[in-house]
Design an enzyme around this catalytic site. Structure first.
Site, mmCIF file in Angstrom:
data_model
loop_
_atom_site.group_PDB
_atom_site.id
_atom_site.type_symbol
_atom_site.label_atom_id
_atom_site.label_comp_id
_atom_site.label_asym_id
_atom_site.label_seq_id
_atom_site.Cartn_x
_atom_site.Cartn_y
_atom_site.Cartn_z
ATOM 1 N N ARG A 62 1.860 2.824 7.126
ATOM 2 C CA ARG A 62 1.128 3.337 5.962
ATOM 3 C C ARG A 62 1.954 4.335 5.157
ATOM 4 O O ARG A 62 1.862 4.381 3.925
ATOM 5 C CB ARG A 62 -0.184 3.978 6.438
ATOM 6 N N HIS A 66 2.444 4.328 1.130
ATOM 7 C CA HIS A 66 2.052 5.455 0.276
ATOM 8 C C HIS A 66 3.256 6.115 -0.391
ATOM 9 O O HIS A 66 3.110 6.782 -1.413
ATOM 10 C CB HIS A 66 1.240 6.479 1.080
ATOM 11 N N ASN A 91 -4.046 11.102 0.943
ATOM 12 C CA ASN A 91 -3.144 11.482 2.038
ATOM 13 C C ASN A 91 -3.618 12.667 2.860
ATOM 14 O O ASN A 91 -3.332 12.743 4.062
ATOM 15 C CB ASN A 91 -1.755 11.817 1.471
ATOM 16 N N HIS A 190 -4.107 -3.755 7.793
ATOM 17 C CA HIS A 190 -5.284 -3.194 8.468
ATOM 18 C C HIS A 190 -5.645 -3.971 9.734
ATOM 19 O O HIS A 190 -6.715 -3.788 10.285
ATOM 20 C CB HIS A 190 -6.467 -3.128 7.497
#
Ligand code: HEM
Ligand SMILES: *[C@@H]1O[C@H](CO)[C@@H](O)[C@H](O)[C@H]1NC(C)=O
Ligand SMILES: *[C@@H]1O[C@H](CO)[C@@H](O)[C@H](O)[C@H]1NC(C)=O
Ligand SMILES: *[C@@H]1O[C@H](CO)[C@@H](O)[C@H](O)[C@H]1NC(C)=O
Ligand SMILES: *[C@@H]1O[C@H](CO)[C@@H](O)[C@H](O)[C@H]1NC(C)=O
Ligand SMILES: *[C@@H]1O[C@H](CO)[C@@H](O)[C@H](O)[C@H]1NC(C)=O
Ligand SMILES: *[C@@H]1O[C@H](CO)[C@@H](O)[C@H](O)[C@H]1NC(C)=O
Length: 328
Positions: A62, A66, A91, A190
């Protein structure tokens, strides 16, 4: 006449190829002379980190996402400071793994000092995390340099949120050069990791003012399990696996879950269940749910595309000594 046409054609080809090269400056062997042990050093740190906490694979994957969606893959997410991306809404209290990145950077610096960027470390860490979780492997492109600024507003604006619909999520992917296939394949990340009540509790009791749970969350066992985990006014930081079938395994259950109404996030389930999905994402979800191989190969392809978002190359940016601060 004919010869000169051939010569100009040869030049045309040469110049086109140089342009192509200039546009794709990342390479798989960027550090093969300057840091020959790089891959082994990173792999060792990631293996240790995952042994300590299995979830870390998800957290590192992740972080790369990001990072790349905000000012390109430039390690801007790693910069400390109150105005940094770390504290942006998507975040804050959620993105994690910064200490593991520090430990990788330390190991790499002690072997080849001042050479390897933090942005490239994030890209290799994401690749290794997927591979060590049972997912596909791909050759990771390298040569990114580290940015000089973080962009908190950018993080708030560019990163997709769990309450967004397919159209809005797609726009955010298209803004960084990714398409519908990438939306669906990368959402398959996911298949590992956890989400907190804060990101899905709205679905559980009074979804959109209906006085009932989200009707697309079809599994009654999940409805009651999640209601117990996330009671009204409960602790919104409680975690649940994003994939209830195989929490830490990188497989295609995420898509089989969506087909059965077992998506945890609204932004997951809408890829299959929403009206917008019918003409966009649903068919891709169905394909991946039936054909894990096509998910794996598309995911690998999409990760390379995501890793290519606006990298700093050449003499732009810098190679940070400490991933948390720009060099003085
Ligand atoms: C499509 C739009 C996406 C949305 C709306 C979204 C949203 C979220 C949310 C809300 C969480 C839970 C965070 C928390 O509760 O702390 C999460 C977790 C996660 N996301 Fe996404 N995400 C998206 C796409 C992606 C992509 C493209 C990747 C990577 C390629 C990714 C990888 C992950 C991983 C691995 C986790 C678990 C992290 C952990 O356990 O530490 N997500 N995401
Ligand atoms: C980040 O979360 C903390 C609570 O953990 C909160 O005090 C702080 O205000 C949040 N920062 C931002 C910028 O929202
Ligand atoms: C921050 O991100 C936004 C959205 O991508 C962008 O418009 C802006 O120029 C960025 N600011 C800086 C300082 O990079
Ligand atoms: C989609 O984006 C538009 C424009 O930013 C916004 O007004 C709308 O509330 C968003 N819808 C969802 C479900 O996120
Ligand atoms: C998205 O881009 C890939 C190439 O990177 C392509 O193979 C795929 O067909 C595209 N998907 C859509 C829906 O356009
Ligand atoms: C459910 O949500 C609606 C709209 O937000 C609200 O008017 C209603 O009072 C809520 N019902 C309960 C039981 O809280
Ligand atoms: C996922 O878990 C559910 C509930 O335990 C089970 O019924 C289902 O068969 C599982 N699916 C797969 C693909 O393992």
């Amino acid at each position: 006449m004919k010869t000169s046409n051939h010569i100009s054609f040869a030049w045309f080809i040469t110049i086109s190829m140089l342009c192509l090269l200039a546009n794709s400056q990342l390479t798989t062997n960027f550090y093969s002379n300057s840091c020959p042990n790089l891959f082994a050093l990173v792999r060792k740190q990631i293996t240790n980190a995952i042994k300590t906490e299995t979830r870390m694979a998800a957290s590192l994957l992740r972080l790369h996402f990001h990072d790349c969606f905000v000012n390109g893959c430039d390690a801007s997410i790693l910069l400390d400071g109150a105005d940094g991306e770390k504290f942006a809404l998507p975040n804050n209290n959620s993105a994690r793994g910064y200490e593991v990145v520090d430990s990788i950077k330390n190991a790499v610096e002690s072997s080849c000092s001042g050479v390897v960027s933090c942005a490239d470390i994030l890209a290799i860490a994401a690749r290794d995390s997927v591979l060590l979780s049972g997912g596909p492997r791909w050759d990771v492109l390298l040569g990114r340099r580290d940015g000089l600024v973080a962009n908190q507003t950018g993080a708030n604006v560019m990163l997709p949120g769990p309450f967004e619909n397919v159209g809005n999520i797609t726009l955010k992917f298209e803004a960084v050069g990714l398409n519908l296939t990438d939306v669906v394949s990368l959402s398959g990340a996911h298949t590992i990791g956890r989400a907190s009540c804060a990101t899905f509790a709205n679905r559980l009791f009074n979804f959109s003012g209906t006085n009932a749970p989200d009707s697309t969350l079809l599994d009654p066992n999940m409805v009651s399990g999640l209601q117990n985990l996330c009671p009204v006014n409960g602790d919104s930081s409680q975690l649940t696996p994003l994939d209830w079938n195989s929490t830490d395994l990188f497989d295609s259950h995420y898509f089989q879950n969506l087909v059965k109404g077992r998506g945890v996030l609204e932004s997951d389930q809408v890829l299959y269940s929403s009206d917008q999905a019918a003409s966009t994402t649903r068919s891709i979800v169905e394909l991946y749910s039936k054909n894990p191989k096509s998910f794996f190969s598309d995911f690998a392809n999409s990760m390379v595309k995501m890793g290519n978002i606006q990298p700093l190359t050449g003499s732009a940016g810098e190679i940070r000594k400490n991933c948390r601060v720009v060099n003085s």
